[in-house]
Design a protein around this motif. Sequence first.
Motif, PDB file in Angstrom:
ATOM      1  N   VAL A   1       0.957  -0.955  -0.179  1.00 54.40           N
ATOM      2  CA  VAL A   1       0.109  -0.366  -0.119  1.00 54.40           C
ATOM      3  C   VAL A   1       0.880   1.196   0.207  1.00 54.40           C
ATOM      4  O   VAL A   1       1.575   1.235   1.182  1.00 54.40           O
ATOM      5  CB  VAL A   1      -1.024   0.379   1.445  1.00 54.40           C
ATOM      6  N   LEU A   2       1.107   2.234  -0.821  1.00 56.10           N
ATOM      7  CA  LEU A   2       1.059   3.157  -0.748  1.00 56.10           C
ATOM      8  C   LEU A   2       0.661   4.918  -1.288  1.00 56.10           C
ATOM      9  O   LEU A   2      -0.085   4.473  -2.999  1.00 56.10           O
ATOM     10  CB  LEU A   2       2.254   3.068  -2.053  1.00 56.10           C
ATOM     11  N   ASP A   3       0.468   5.308  -1.234  1.00 60.43           N
ATOM     12  CA  ASP A   3      -0.375   6.531  -1.161  1.00 60.43           C
ATOM     13  C   ASP A   3      -0.025   7.179  -2.717  1.00 60.43           C
ATOM     14  O   ASP A   3       1.045   7.185  -3.004  1.00 60.43           O
ATOM     15  CB  ASP A   3      -1.067   7.768   0.272  1.00 60.43           C
TER      16      ASP A   3
ATOM     17  N   GLY B   1       0.948   0.195  -8.911  1.00 59.76           N
ATOM     18  CA  GLY B   1      -0.211  -0.084  -8.278  1.00 59.76           C
ATOM     19  C   GLY B   1      -0.697  -1.681  -8.649  1.00 59.76           C
ATOM     20  O   GLY B   1      -1.371  -1.880  -7.028  1.00 59.76           O
ATOM     21  N   GLU B   2       0.192  -2.248  -9.004  1.00 63.86           N
ATOM     22  CA  GLU B   2      -0.397  -3.861  -9.088  1.00 63.86           C
ATOM     23  C   GLU B   2       0.740  -4.745  -8.597  1.00 63.86           C
ATOM     24  O   GLU B   2       0.797  -5.513  -7.374  1.00 63.86           O
ATOM     25  CB  GLU B   2      -0.059  -4.170 -10.575  1.00 63.86           C
TER      26      GLU B   2
ATOM     27  N   GLY C   1       7.476   3.612   7.233  1.00 64.65           N
ATOM     28  CA  GLY C   1       6.248   5.298   6.818  1.00 64.65           C
ATOM     29  C   GLY C   1       6.722   5.772   6.012  1.00 64.65           C
ATOM     30  O   GLY C   1       5.791   6.127   5.825  1.00 64.65           O
ATOM     31  N   ILE C   2       7.051   4.714   4.488  1.00 67.28           N
ATOM     32  CA  ILE C   2       6.414   4.971   3.444  1.00 67.28           C
ATOM     33  C   ILE C   2       5.359   4.205   2.605  1.00 67.28           C
ATOM     34  O   ILE C   2       4.628   4.805   1.312  1.00 67.28           O
ATOM     35  CB  ILE C   2       7.545   6.251   2.901  1.00 67.28           C
ATOM     36  N   ILE C   3       5.896   3.593   2.790  1.00 70.35           N
ATOM     37  CA  ILE C   3       4.925   1.632   2.008  1.00 70.35           C
ATOM     38  C   ILE C   3       4.475   1.335   3.384  1.00 70.35           C
ATOM     39  O   ILE C   3       5.453   1.079   3.663  1.00 70.35           O
ATOM     40  CB  ILE C   3       5.448   1.350   0.823  1.00 70.35           C
ATOM     41  N   ASP C   4       3.590   1.086   2.771  1.00 76.06           N
ATOM     42  CA  ASP C   4       2.770  -0.250   3.745  1.00 76.06           C
ATOM     43  C   ASP C   4       3.311  -1.643   3.716  1.00 76.06           C
ATOM     44  O   ASP C   4       2.242  -2.050   2.538  1.00 76.06           O
ATOM     45  CB  ASP C   4       0.969   0.183   4.293  1.00 76.06           C
ATOM     46  N   LEU C   5       4.150  -2.558   3.866  1.00 73.44           N
ATOM     47  CA  LEU C   5       4.248  -3.973   2.881  1.00 73.44           C
ATOM     48  C   LEU C   5       3.583  -4.904   3.776  1.00 73.44           C
ATOM     49  O   LEU C   5       4.117  -6.464   4.172  1.00 73.44           O
ATOM     50  CB  LEU C   5       5.859  -4.154   3.562  1.00 73.44           C
TER      51      LEU C   5
END
Length: 390
Positions: free
Chosen positions: A184-186, A211-212, A240-244
């Motif tokens: 998840v990345l805004d 996105g994929e 804190g930047i990308i939710d893995l």
Amino acid sequence: MPLMKTSYDVTIIGAGLAGLQCARLLVKQGLSVLLVDRKQTLDQKIHTTGIFVRRTLVDFDIPDDCLGPPIKHVTLYSPALRPLELASQYDEFRIGRMGQLYQRYLQQCVLSGVHWLPQTSYLSHSTGEGELTLQLSSGSSTHSITTRYLIGADGARSRVARDLKLELNREWIVGVESVFEGAVLDGPPRLLCFLDPKVAPGYIAWIAHDGEETHLGVGGYPSLFDPTAALPEFRSRVAGIIDLRKAKQIETRAGLIPVGGVLRNIANSSGLLIGDAAGAVSPFTAGGLDPCMRLSAFAANVVTQYLSTGDVRVLQAYSGELFRARFASRLWARRTASALRQRQLLELGCAFLRLPLFSRLAHHAFFARGSFPDVTPASVSSVIALPGDS
Ligand SMILES: Cc1cc2nc3c(=O)[nH]c(=O)nc-3n(C[C@H](O)[C@H](O)[C@H](O)COP(=O)(O)OP(=O)(O)OC[C@H]3O[C@@H](n4cnc5c(N)ncnc54)[C@H](O)[C@@H]3O)c2cc1C
């Protein structure tokens, strides 16, 4: 599979992007082509993120279903994670679904008549009357075939280059990455590049997210870091930047990237080199997919002409020396990047790039249409028709 012949016009060692592209083009010229790779299937042990730049996507027929969604946005992070946002009006990048792409190109090769020999390693060759005899090994058996010409598409540490007594790569960075689904990345699909001398000395760490699929990786000089330790460290730095947390890791990829610029001596009357074997990678960005496509197309043209005329002067057009001039600024940029390894200096450089006047530089570095020098059939003809021909 059709019965194997024992003699071919051209044998290509290595079915990465360079070898596949060259095989597809050579068979269309009516030549008999043998394509050899030690892999069993081409969707295993992939060692590229697979980011294609706009110019490649425009100039070549990369099948749309083998590419992820387009990316227009780049964020460049300083060592202290201060971001510089860059956006283009164009679709600048697409992440290739490389396993699928290799398989598609292979299918096209085979349908056009290329003989495909998987799980087979090139061992050595000897030169005889107008042909070469190659020693190949499959499992525990060794066999030989003859060929009029040999193409080394066997990657950064090319055995073919060594045996043909052509030039060898000497300068490398190493890259390691994890590939995820469900990260998840805004915001819109993006490339995030991180300047950080600890986890990526002399190069960058990256998150490529369309996105994929999401690729999270580190690259740098192997003598200066341990990439397998740097990758988890980078992952925790960017938590804190990308939710893995809910992401699924689907692959790990790694490999050497030659960054010394295209080699000078890459062809002789027995064979030539393409792709990483020829050092055909941008020394600055470490991008090698565009050079694979362009240099292989040029090589196919040179080999076709050489085999039909027997004129060794055709091979003079296939000289790294001619391409290196176009690489001068990128080689200079590589020298600077490898020297700029102090945190404070990088932080300062990034602060400059965030100033409006200098951010154009960063925009240019990421979005300019620079690529491997264009080489055309005319380049070959101009060499054959050199003064003194008559
Ligand atoms: C981690 C990483 C990320 C990268 N990301 C990008 C990117 O996003 N965009 C970009 O433009 N570039 C990228 N690059 C660079 C790019 O991937 C390479 O330049 C390109 O893939 C080289 O293709 P190639 O066909 O020359 O070689 P390879 O893909 O290395 O293919 C060589 C083939 O030869 C075979 N082989 C080798 N020796 C033998 C032998 N003796 N007998 C039989 N077969 C043999 C191997 O099995 C292999 O299939 C990246 C590189 C790395 C390492």
